[in-house]
Design an enzyme around this catalytic site. Structure first.
Site, PDB file in Angstrom:
ATOM      1  N   GLY A   2       0.779  -1.241   0.000  1.00  0.00           N
ATOM      2  CA  GLY A   2       0.000   0.000   0.000  1.00  0.00           C
ATOM      3  C   GLY A   2       0.806   1.284   0.000  1.00  0.00           C
ATOM      4  N   GLU A  35       3.766   4.275   6.054  1.00  0.00           N
ATOM      5  CA  GLU A  35       2.533   3.499   5.848  1.00  0.00           C
ATOM      6  C   GLU A  35       1.577   4.294   4.972  1.00  0.00           C
ATOM      7  OE1 GLU A  35       0.884   0.956   5.818  1.00  0.00           O
ATOM      8  OE2 GLU A  35       0.777  -0.183   7.669  1.00  0.00           O
ATOM      9  N   ASP A  64      -5.221   2.620  10.757  1.00  0.00           N
ATOM     10  CA  ASP A  64      -6.636   2.387  11.038  1.00  0.00           C
ATOM     11  C   ASP A  64      -6.732   2.081  12.547  1.00  0.00           C
ATOM     12  OD1 ASP A  64      -9.306   1.785  10.589  1.00  0.00           O
ATOM     13  OD2 ASP A  64      -8.936  -0.190   9.781  1.00  0.00           O
ATOM     14  N   LYS A  66      -7.063   7.247  10.217  1.00  0.00           N
ATOM     15  CA  LYS A  66      -8.477   7.138  10.642  1.00  0.00           C
ATOM     16  C   LYS A  66      -8.489   7.122  12.155  1.00  0.00           C
ATOM     17  CE  LYS A  66     -10.118   3.986   7.046  1.00  0.00           C
ATOM     18  NZ  LYS A  66     -10.665   2.642   6.835  1.00  0.00           N
ATOM     19  N   PHE A 107     -13.850   3.197   3.915  1.00  0.00           N
ATOM     20  CA  PHE A 107     -12.840   2.391   3.228  1.00  0.00           C
ATOM     21  C   PHE A 107     -12.441   3.143   1.961  1.00  0.00           C
ATOM     22  CE2 PHE A 107     -10.967  -1.013   0.751  1.00  0.00           C
ATOM     23  CZ  PHE A 107     -10.159  -1.600   1.714  1.00  0.00           C
ATOM     24  N   ASP A 129      -5.653  -0.322  -2.104  1.00  0.00           N
ATOM     25  CA  ASP A 129      -6.427  -1.204  -2.972  1.00  0.00           C
ATOM     26  C   ASP A 129      -7.707  -1.702  -2.328  1.00  0.00           C
ATOM     27  OD1 ASP A 129      -5.175  -2.925  -1.022  1.00  0.00           O
ATOM     28  OD2 ASP A 129      -5.772  -4.609  -2.286  1.00  0.00           O
ATOM     29  N   ARG A 160      -5.125   0.610  -7.081  1.00  0.00           N
ATOM     30  CA  ARG A 160      -3.925   1.221  -6.509  1.00  0.00           C
ATOM     31  C   ARG A 160      -3.387   2.341  -7.408  1.00  0.00           C
ATOM     32  NH1 ARG A 160      -1.936  -2.033  -2.306  1.00  0.00           N
ATOM     33  NH2 ARG A 160      -2.234  -4.261  -2.554  1.00  0.00           N
TER      34      ARG A 160
END
Ligand code: 5GP
Length: 180
Positions: free
Chosen positions: A43, A100, A104, A132, A153, A160, A166
């Protein structure tokens, strides 16, 4: 489940501006130092590649990568993390910045932080493009954050949904179009 890309949450233009801003702050904070930037695959790959190019020549940057996966449900983190690919290089006595895509619950980063601190880096800091905050479970503070986002989300700019999207240049919410 079938999904489609929803509304733009963060535009390409805003991402470009924020990455430049983060790069300037990190350049000042680590001026004159060696810095190992550790990207968490997959990610963070796109954010990391832009971020390192926004860190200027005052910092001697090297890059390394880790790949982790969490056991359990696909869109929520169980907190049990498996290292699929470890760092290639030793980080003892080095300044390390973990990069990152999104924090989350914070369980992934808190696990990674614990693992990397055991290797005696000179310092260890965390950078995430998205945060988040309202979903946080682990007590972890992120040193460099791009954007705080609500509990949605999101995909795009490296993030992704079952490996799709992505490549999108902005960040979007995801909508469910059918249950099958
Ligand atoms: P945490 O351990 O902080 O709960 O989970 C972090 C990881 O969950 C991220 O690195 C990312 O892989 C995944 N994740 C959490 N929220 C989202 C999201 O909104 N979109 C995508 N694509 N991945 C997410």
């Amino acid at each position: 489940m079938n999904y489609k890309v929803g509304d733009v949450l963060i535009s390409e233009e805003d991402i470009v501006g924020k990455v430049k801003e983060l790069g300037e702050i990190i350049s000042g904070d680590y001026a004159g130092e060696d810095l190992v930037v550790v990207g968490i695959l997959r990610g963070a790959a796109i954010f990391m590649s832009d971020l390192v190019r926004s860190i200027d020549e005052r910092v001697n940057v090297s890059m390394d990568f880790m790949s982790v996966s969490s056991y359990g449900a696909s869109t929520s983190s169980s907190g049990v993390v498996r290292i699929n690919k470890d760092l290639d290089n030793v980080i003892k006595d080095k300044h390390v910045l973990i990069v990152e895509d999104i924090v989350d619950t914070g369980l992934t980063l808190s696990y990674l932080k614990r693992v990397l601190l055991e290797r005696d880096p000179r310092s260890l800091a965390l950078c995430s493009l998205l945060d988040k905050k309202e979903r946080r479970v682990a007590d972890i503070s992120v040193d460099y954050v791009g954007f705080d986002i609500p509990d949605l989300f999101v995909v795009g700019y490296g993030l992704d949904c079952a490996e799709r999207w992505r490549n999108l240049r902005s960040i979007y919410s995801v909508e469910t179009i059918s249950q099958d």
